[in-house]
Motif scaffolding. Structure first.
Motif, PDB file in Angstrom:
ATOM      1  N   PHE A 149       0.833  -1.203   0.000  1.00 13.39           N
ATOM      2  CA  PHE A 149       0.000   0.000   0.000  1.00 13.39           C
ATOM      3  C   PHE A 149       0.867   1.252   0.000  1.00 13.39           C
ATOM      4  O   PHE A 149       1.928   1.276   0.632  1.00 13.39           O
ATOM      5  N   PRO A 182      -5.978  -2.235   4.496  1.00 19.20           N
ATOM      6  CA  PRO A 182      -5.969  -0.799   4.825  1.00 19.20           C
ATOM      7  C   PRO A 182      -6.355  -0.562   6.289  1.00 19.20           C
ATOM      8  O   PRO A 182      -5.849   0.360   6.923  1.00 19.20           O
ATOM      9  N   ILE A 236      -5.013   5.865   1.400  1.00 17.32           N
ATOM     10  CA  ILE A 236      -4.369   4.546   1.380  1.00 17.32           C
ATOM     11  C   ILE A 236      -4.797   3.864   0.085  1.00 17.32           C
ATOM     12  O   ILE A 236      -5.989   3.669  -0.149  1.00 17.32           O
ATOM     13  N   GLU A 241      -3.911   0.505  -2.510  1.00 17.02           N
ATOM     14  CA  GLU A 241      -3.166  -0.716  -2.785  1.00 17.02           C
ATOM     15  C   GLU A 241      -2.491  -0.572  -4.141  1.00 17.02           C
ATOM     16  O   GLU A 241      -3.101  -0.119  -5.113  1.00 17.02           O
TER      17      GLU A 241
END
Length: 89
Positions: free
Chosen positions: A4, A56, A73, A75
């Motif tokens: 992330f 997350p 956040i 990915e």
């Protein structure tokens, strides 16, 4: 484990000390996340951090416990290289 990218926005310039970083790493370990590295903006009011984490939510828990923002956040799964090719992270 997923990777992330976290954008953090700070109210004032970030001044990270060794003690602060050690504390963040301890919290991260307890939450099962691993801080890989960060980029700091020129004005030291934003950082862009790369993390290994199960979710997350784990990143948000660690950030809250460490007193850090976690504004965005995302990915990530691949890098795009200057020659146009891609590579896994």
């Amino acid at each position: 484990m997923p990777i992330f990218m976290i954008e953090r926005r700070y109210a004032s310039q970030l001044e990270a000390t060794v003690d602060t970083i050690e504390g963040i790493n301890q919290v991260n370990e307890a939450e099962g996340v691993s801080w890989l590295y960060s980029f700091l903006s020129a004005d030291k009011r934003r950082s862009y951090c790369l993390y290994d984490a199960p979710s997350p939510e784990a990143i948000r828990r660690a950030a809250e416990r460490a007193g850090l923002p976690a504004d965005v956040i995302v990915e990530v799964s691949e890098r795009i290289l200057p020659d146009g090719s891609t590579a896994a992270i």
